[in-house]
Scaffold this motif. Structure first.
Motif, PDB file in Angstrom:
ATOM      1  N   TYR A   1       9.059   1.083   8.835  1.00  0.00           N
ATOM      2  CA  TYR A   1       8.238   0.395   7.821  1.00  0.00           C
ATOM      3  C   TYR A   1       8.567  -1.095   7.710  1.00  0.00           C
TER       4      TYR A   1
ATOM      5  N   ASP B   1       4.130   6.099  -3.587  1.00  0.00           N
ATOM      6  CA  ASP B   1       4.196   7.073  -2.494  1.00  0.00           C
ATOM      7  C   ASP B   1       5.364   8.036  -2.739  1.00  0.00           C
TER       8      ASP B   1
ATOM      9  N   PRO C   1       1.206  -1.135   1.834  1.00  0.00           N
ATOM     10  CA  PRO C   1       1.224   0.330   1.885  1.00  0.00           C
ATOM     11  C   PRO C   1       2.262   0.853   2.876  1.00  0.00           C
ATOM     12  N   TYR C   2       2.488   2.164   2.824  1.00  0.00           N
ATOM     13  CA  TYR C   2       3.382   2.819   3.767  1.00  0.00           C
ATOM     14  C   TYR C   2       2.598   3.082   5.044  1.00  0.00           C
ATOM     15  N   LYS C   3       2.619   2.102   5.946  1.00  0.00           N
ATOM     16  CA  LYS C   3       1.967   2.287   7.248  1.00  0.00           C
ATOM     17  C   LYS C   3       2.990   1.925   8.311  1.00  0.00           C
ATOM     18  N   ARG C   4       3.015   2.728   9.357  1.00  0.00           N
ATOM     19  CA  ARG C   4       4.004   2.497  10.411  1.00  0.00           C
ATOM     20  C   ARG C   4       3.896   1.091  10.984  1.00  0.00           C
TER      21      ARG C   4
ATOM     22  N   LYS D   1       4.090  -1.696   9.632  1.00  0.00           N
ATOM     23  CA  LYS D   1       3.558  -2.719   8.719  1.00  0.00           C
ATOM     24  C   LYS D   1       4.669  -3.005   7.712  1.00  0.00           C
TER      25      LYS D   1
END
Length: 193
Positions: free
Chosen positions: A19, A43, A147-150, A152
């Motif tokens: 992350y 999250d 956001p929790y995005k790989r 990012k």
């Protein structure tokens, strides 16, 4: 058995690169004494992320249902989490949290009580103000900016500790103190977007 240090190491090796976690304001975190750590909730991964970025062991209140999940029920107590019944007055959880705060530990909570569906900060529950007033601790506001995005950037921001002494002296309500805490989190979110 305390698995916190091992868990922190393990989760850090996965989450930091995945992350691209950036941490700001960790120097604001008190080195000792009771701390009520209050963060926004976007999250299910928020507790481990706060746990690996905070410089001290964080005792999280976790919804009681998680303590009935086969694998989690044996792991959660070993990573210093304790159960809280949502939607009702849970005296055992209250006592546990206050005891930890008064003995100089860090208690982590998400004042919204549930994850935000929109990513926007929701209304805080009075419980945060209650613990802030009764816990003989400072409040540490924290903003998790997703956001929790790989691959990012995920940004965790620690603000300045809020001294509860003036609020205790004038016998402020739990609701008012919760609003103060939520305002600080909102400010961190706005300043770091």
């Amino acid at each position: 058995m305390n698995l916190y240090p091992f868990g922190k190491f393990l989760v850090s090796t996965i989450f930091y690169p995945l992350y691209r976690i950036k941490v700001t304001g960790v120097e604001n975190f008190p080195k000792d004494g009771g701390v009520l750590l209050c963060a926004n909730h976007i999250d299910n991964l928020d507790p481990p992320v706060v746990g690996i970025t905070a410089p001290r062991t964080v005792h999280f209140m976790a919804k009681e249902e998680l303590f009935h999940v086969p694998i989690l029920k044996s792991i959660l107590p070993k990573v210093q989490a304790f159960p809280v019944k949502r939607g009702m007055s849970d005296r055992e959880a209250f006592r546990t949290a206050l005891k930890l705060l008064r003995s100089g530990e860090v208690v982590g909570m998400f004042p919204e009580g549930t994850r935000s569906k929109t990513g926007e900060l929701g209304k805080g529950l009075a419980g945060a103000g209650f613990f802030a007033l009764k816990g003989e601790a400072v409040v540490m506001p924290c903003a998790i900016i997703g956001p929790y995005k790989r691959f990012k950037r995920l940004h965790v921001v620690y603000g300045k500790p809020i001294d509860m002494t003036p609020y205790r002296e004038r016998k402020a309500s739990a609701e008012e103190v919760t609003e103060v805490i939520m305002h600080e989190i909102q400010t961190l979110l706005k300043q770091n977007k």
